[in-house]
Scaffold this motif. Structure first.
Motif, PDB file in Angstrom:
ATOM      1  N   LEU A   7     -13.496 -45.884 -19.693  1.00 43.26           N
ATOM      2  CA  LEU A   7     -12.861 -45.016 -18.704  1.00 43.26           C
ATOM      3  C   LEU A   7     -11.625 -44.441 -19.378  1.00 43.26           C
ATOM      4  O   LEU A   7     -10.546 -45.012 -19.336  1.00 43.26           O
ATOM      5  N   PHE A   8     -11.824 -43.325 -20.047  1.00 43.40           N
ATOM      6  CA  PHE A   8     -10.778 -42.769 -20.893  1.00 43.40           C
ATOM      7  C   PHE A   8      -9.971 -41.734 -20.112  1.00 43.40           C
ATOM      8  O   PHE A   8     -10.437 -40.630 -19.861  1.00 43.40           O
ATOM      9  N   SER A   9      -8.759 -42.103 -19.731  1.00 46.16           N
ATOM     10  CA  SER A   9      -7.883 -41.145 -19.049  1.00 46.16           C
ATOM     11  C   SER A   9      -7.256 -40.254 -20.100  1.00 46.16           C
ATOM     12  O   SER A   9      -6.816 -40.727 -21.150  1.00 46.16           O
ATOM     13  N   PHE A  10      -7.245 -38.965 -19.819  1.00 49.03           N
ATOM     14  CA  PHE A  10      -6.831 -38.003 -20.839  1.00 49.03           C
ATOM     15  C   PHE A  10      -6.188 -36.794 -20.177  1.00 49.03           C
ATOM     16  O   PHE A  10      -6.634 -36.351 -19.127  1.00 49.03           O
ATOM     17  N   SER A  11      -5.141 -36.296 -20.792  1.00 52.13           N
ATOM     18  CA  SER A  11      -4.506 -35.090 -20.275  1.00 52.13           C
ATOM     19  C   SER A  11      -4.022 -34.214 -21.424  1.00 52.13           C
ATOM     20  O   SER A  11      -3.393 -34.712 -22.359  1.00 52.13           O
ATOM     21  N   GLN A  12      -4.376 -32.939 -21.380  1.00 53.52           N
ATOM     22  CA  GLN A  12      -3.767 -31.971 -22.308  1.00 53.52           C
ATOM     23  C   GLN A  12      -3.226 -30.827 -21.477  1.00 53.52           C
ATOM     24  O   GLN A  12      -3.918 -30.277 -20.629  1.00 53.52           O
ATOM     25  N   GLN A  13      -1.946 -30.532 -21.664  1.00 55.80           N
ATOM     26  CA  GLN A  13      -1.275 -29.510 -20.863  1.00 55.80           C
ATOM     27  C   GLN A  13      -0.608 -28.528 -21.808  1.00 55.80           C
ATOM     28  O   GLN A  13       0.218 -28.919 -22.623  1.00 55.80           O
ATOM     29  N   TRP A  14      -0.957 -27.260 -21.670  1.00 49.47           N
ATOM     30  CA  TRP A  14      -0.383 -26.230 -22.529  1.00 49.47           C
ATOM     31  C   TRP A  14       0.759 -25.532 -21.828  1.00 49.47           C
ATOM     32  O   TRP A  14       0.687 -25.262 -20.641  1.00 49.47           O
ATOM     33  N   ALA A  24     -17.169 -45.254 -10.874  1.00 51.03           N
ATOM     34  CA  ALA A  24     -15.780 -45.073 -11.310  1.00 51.03           C
ATOM     35  C   ALA A  24     -15.101 -44.051 -10.409  1.00 51.03           C
ATOM     36  O   ALA A  24     -15.761 -43.203  -9.805  1.00 51.03           O
ATOM     37  N   PHE A  51     -13.222 -40.269 -25.958  1.00 50.92           N
ATOM     38  CA  PHE A  51     -13.362 -39.436 -24.759  1.00 50.92           C
ATOM     39  C   PHE A  51     -14.831 -39.297 -24.374  1.00 50.92           C
ATOM     40  O   PHE A  51     -15.194 -39.342 -23.192  1.00 50.92           O
ATOM     41  N   PHE A  78     -13.449 -26.056 -22.048  1.00 46.33           N
ATOM     42  CA  PHE A  78     -12.598 -27.018 -22.768  1.00 46.33           C
ATOM     43  C   PHE A  78     -12.788 -26.872 -24.279  1.00 46.33           C
ATOM     44  O   PHE A  78     -11.829 -26.935 -25.051  1.00 46.33           O
ATOM     45  N   LEU A 112      -6.527 -21.596 -23.782  1.00 49.86           N
ATOM     46  CA  LEU A 112      -5.603 -22.733 -23.685  1.00 49.86           C
ATOM     47  C   LEU A 112      -5.946 -23.456 -22.392  1.00 49.86           C
ATOM     48  O   LEU A 112      -5.415 -23.158 -21.327  1.00 49.86           O
ATOM     49  N   PHE A 113      -6.883 -24.391 -22.509  1.00 51.71           N
ATOM     50  CA  PHE A 113      -7.439 -25.025 -21.317  1.00 51.71           C
ATOM     51  C   PHE A 113      -6.698 -26.330 -21.034  1.00 51.71           C
ATOM     52  O   PHE A 113      -6.879 -27.327 -21.729  1.00 51.71           O
ATOM     53  N   SER A 114      -5.844 -26.304 -20.027  1.00 55.14           N
ATOM     54  CA  SER A 114      -5.155 -27.529 -19.628  1.00 55.14           C
ATOM     55  C   SER A 114      -6.114 -28.368 -18.797  1.00 55.14           C
ATOM     56  O   SER A 114      -6.814 -27.847 -17.930  1.00 55.14           O
ATOM     57  N   PHE A 115      -6.159 -29.650 -19.085  1.00 49.82           N
ATOM     58  CA  PHE A 115      -7.176 -30.504 -18.478  1.00 49.82           C
ATOM     59  C   PHE A 115      -6.635 -31.925 -18.325  1.00 49.82           C
ATOM     60  O   PHE A 115      -5.941 -32.419 -19.203  1.00 49.82           O
ATOM     61  N   SER A 116      -6.956 -32.537 -17.222  1.00 50.34           N
ATOM     62  CA  SER A 116      -6.548 -33.926 -17.040  1.00 50.34           C
ATOM     63  C   SER A 116      -7.630 -34.697 -16.297  1.00 50.34           C
ATOM     64  O   SER A 116      -8.145 -34.224 -15.290  1.00 50.34           O
ATOM     65  N   GLN A 117      -8.014 -35.840 -16.843  1.00 47.26           N
ATOM     66  CA  GLN A 117      -8.874 -36.764 -16.079  1.00 47.26           C
ATOM     67  C   GLN A 117      -8.200 -38.124 -16.083  1.00 47.26           C
ATOM     68  O   GLN A 117      -7.792 -38.633 -17.114  1.00 47.26           O
ATOM     69  N   GLN A 118      -8.005 -38.665 -14.883  1.00 46.71           N
ATOM     70  CA  GLN A 118      -7.287 -39.929 -14.732  1.00 46.71           C
ATOM     71  C   GLN A 118      -8.157 -40.879 -13.926  1.00 46.71           C
ATOM     72  O   GLN A 118      -8.540 -40.561 -12.802  1.00 46.71           O
ATOM     73  N   TRP A 119      -8.444 -42.039 -14.498  1.00 51.95           N
ATOM     74  CA  TRP A 119      -9.279 -43.014 -13.812  1.00 51.95           C
ATOM     75  C   TRP A 119      -8.422 -44.070 -13.130  1.00 51.95           C
ATOM     76  O   TRP A 119      -7.416 -44.515 -13.680  1.00 51.95           O
ATOM     77  N   ALA A 158       0.161 -22.700 -30.462  1.00 50.92           N
ATOM     78  CA  ALA A 158       0.177 -23.125 -29.067  1.00 50.92           C
ATOM     79  C   ALA A 158       0.991 -24.404 -28.949  1.00 50.92           C
ATOM     80  O   ALA A 158       1.108 -25.172 -29.903  1.00 50.92           O
TER      81      ALA A 158
END
Lengths: 464, 464
Positions: free
Chosen positions: A182-189, B287, A176, B176, B182-189, A287
């Protein structure tokens, strides 16, 4: 392929241990590292659920490692959901209309111990405990480990590094942070958290409630579940909003409120929870998050596997099974390429590329399915429309054991169907069923032949 | 509310400067920090696109700050898309059937300078340049700044900290990393990157191609666009896959290949690109990513705003407009609460809570719309079905200027409609249109009355 090059596996949890075992059996040189103490010596459960649902995809993966005989001995079959109503009445909802199909309750620790014991028998594999990966230098392919007891930091260089280090993966964090990827990443709580509680064993060592079922107390915005353990106890999990609700982990802040809540909402469970208040006050709130990412690998030198690549919420009982299936899929490509006349780097590049191409969409699908089931389990399980659908589906699965499969069956009992396909067909079929019941096109008097045809036709329409 | 408590704004880019200006105008004490040099003195463009599409939502936000008279002077109206075909023929596709509607090309730097100049006129506001935020201590509400020139590190404590520090936000990273949130986060390339190029001005200072349009050369998997600048030049952007394609930034690795590619694919553009090869070899590849997160705020003390909360890809021309609209929405709640008889902490908590409740779904929606338009612009703009739909829509917008709005109009010209609503209705309407054309229910001979009724009915059906 030259098998004498060192392969480093970060994490000796369930997926890391299985991966290590299978690679070592093939003759690869394995350095397996675990941040925690050896769970076979020290009792460790912090932050991990005590028992898990173990089903066909997981069984297939462990059979390929040749250890299912041992594992079978610690399985408790669960044939369906036993739903507990507010008035303490219950009804049983089988997982499948095919009588022989069930899932299992299994102890995470006991299963992990079997995997480690088997792995340690092999001379080309070592396990190092209390060795916590802090980061991975991707350019140099070195992992930095820290031992909290000795305060020693160690750099380990390896030809290949696998990150099987769970939802908080240090390898994933390093990928990351590496700007070049280009690291696509998602964390959803989810807004819900969980707390583990328990039912004790009966005085004779037996079970205080039905042993061979997954118990559910569905209450709309919260839910209690219980899975059996081989010692007669049950591990009970309360799923509840963190906050912003009448009943939440924030509002249940006194022993009286906790007791009152259980008395009102889960009266039959409370009767067999003598330690409720103490456990509630002692045990942490966990969580519930979904993690997705891409790419899983970096230049054919590192690969994320298991929860490190795709943590999922527990509501489809597939987290462990999905992680084990990762290993099955990975070996499809190891078997395909390892004897090709290419250098090691080229071989691993191809393996990792094809692995992700196949696996990513299925890992994403089970992540989505698990979140969808979060709503179904809390709510729909006790809903009349859902019950009607479930009854009709059982009839179909019973009458057409080789032709009709519910979404749950496709996901859980159909280990040759990828999760992404199970999701697509399963969701269309569920929608078809609910539409047909609501429009009264099908009901309990419909013949199974007509039921099958109507549902099939409507499902095909929806997919198209 | 006590306005003498310090408000720290990290980032003096477009949204940070506007937020600072509006808060300072209300009398708040503002400490505005910018990591880069003052762009009014030093020419800076690294990593930022040179010109941007500026439309109704942005205009509304700047009008509320009282600076639209000045800003209007640096706007170049673009009345539609001028599509360039492979054979160098062109066709014009207006943005709206309502003749007066257009978007604008505007210089990011000139606009930022206006905002800073206006902000600096106020005695209760300071701007500090070359002060880069490294992290924020959320418990103590202090931000750590570093000046690369002086090598001085500074801790700034404030009552309220706004993170207007763009896609790479240091405040967001601190949120983050804070385990308690509880931080929901998303990055999409996207698989595509971009490179900025240019058309020079004509010798007389005029424009070498149509000034009042957004030029597009759509070619399926890649695309060139051009927006006018007030000095007669155009900023030209090539969108191309990073790799894994016949034409990619990886494969276009010699000057000859670049020239050949432009000769084949963008022949009319190449004619007015004397510096193509030099620019191509000099300028970096950028990017394209979408960032979403939640929560935007921490305990009523910090708030993420603009790209820091929701970076979007540029394909709807809404990135800057969405960030400016954040400020409009935020002030709705500042106006609502600032004079309530509550303490500062309570007031800001309410403002941030209600702001996110309204804004999050709309920020997510424009992020999704922009990715969807990435496919539309590259591909559909030159597609026959799309052209037919566009022609029929223009007829409808012309005949029913107050009743029919295309998706593009709802997003771009309808600043009272939230993005999430524009997305829902717009997508249903697009689907309705395409279905009706494909089934030949509507065509160029359909009366506008019938067209309107059919599309409306089908759209309502799809939404239901």
């Amino acid at each position: 392929m030259d098998k004498k090059q060192k392969i480093l596996i970060i994490g000796a949890g369930l997926s890391g241990s299985l991966l290590a075992l299978r690679l070592a059996k093939k003759g690869y040189l394995i350095d397996l590292r675990e941040s925690r103490k050896d769970l076979r010596i020290t009792n460790i459960s912090a932050g991990k659920s005590i028992n898990l649902a173990f089903s066909d995809r997981g069984i297939k993966a462990l059979a390929l490692a040749g250890i299912m005989d041992q594992v079978m001995k610690i399985c408790i079959p669960m044939k369906g959901r036993l739903i507990h109503n507010l008035d303490s009445s219950v009804f049983f909802s089988p997982y499948s209309g095919r009588g022989d199909k069930h899932i299992n309750s299994i102890s995470r620790g006991d299963l992990n111990a079997i995997l480690m014991n088997e792995a340690e028998k092999l001379p080309n594999l070592t396990i190092t405990f209390e060795s916590e990966c802090k980061k991975v230098n991707l350019k140099k392919n070195t992992a930095h480990f820290y031992n909290a007891k000795t305060e020693i930091t160690e750099k380990v260089k390896a030809a290949i590094i696998f990150g099987a280090d769970g939802a908080g993966s240090a390898l994933r964090k390093s990928m990351f942070l590496q700007r070049e990827i280009l690291f696509s990443f998602s964390q959803q709580w989810l807004k819900h958290g969980y707390k583990e509680l328990s039912f004790p064993a009966a005085n004779n060592g037996g079970f205080l409630t039905e042993k061979n079922a997954l118990h559910i107390w569905p209450r709309g915005t919260y839910m209690l579940i219980a899975l059996p353990n081989i010692d007669g106890t049950f591990t009970v999990t309360l799923f509840l909003p963190h906050s912003d609700a009448k009943y939440s982990f924030e509002t249940l802040n006194t022993s009286d409120k906790v007791l009152q809540f259980f008395k009102e909402q889960f009266p039959d469970a409370l009767e067999i929870m003598p330690n409720l208040v103490e456990e509630f006050n002692t045990n942490p709130v966990g969580a519930l998050g979904t993690i997705k990412c891409s790419p899983y690998s970096y230049k054919g030198k590192t690969l994320l596997i298991g929860d490190a690549a795709h943590a999922v919420v527990p509501f489809y009982g597939q987290g462990m099974n999905a992680s084990f299936e990762d290993v099955t899929v990975l070996f499809k490509y190891i078997d395909k390429y390892e004897n090709k006349a290419l250098n090691n780097a080229e071989i691993w590049s191809k393996i990792f590329y094809e692995y992700e191409k196949e696996r990513k969409k299925d890992a994403d699908a089970i992540g989505d399915l698990a979140v969808e089931n979060y709503f179904e389990m809390r709510d729909h399980v006790a809903n009349d429309l859902f019950k009607k659908k479930r009854a009709l589906e059982m009839k179909l699965e019973d009458a057409y054991p080789d032709r009709y499969f519910s979404k749950y069956s496709r996901v859980t009992f159909n280990d040759s169907m990828p999760y992404s396909v199970a999701k697509k067909i399963g969701n269309a079929q569920d929608k078809a069923f609910l539409n047909l019941i609501e429009d009264d096109v099908i009901n309990e008097n419909t013949s199974v032949k007509e039921l099958f045809d109507k549902v099939k036709q409507k499902t095909d329409e929806i997919i198209a």
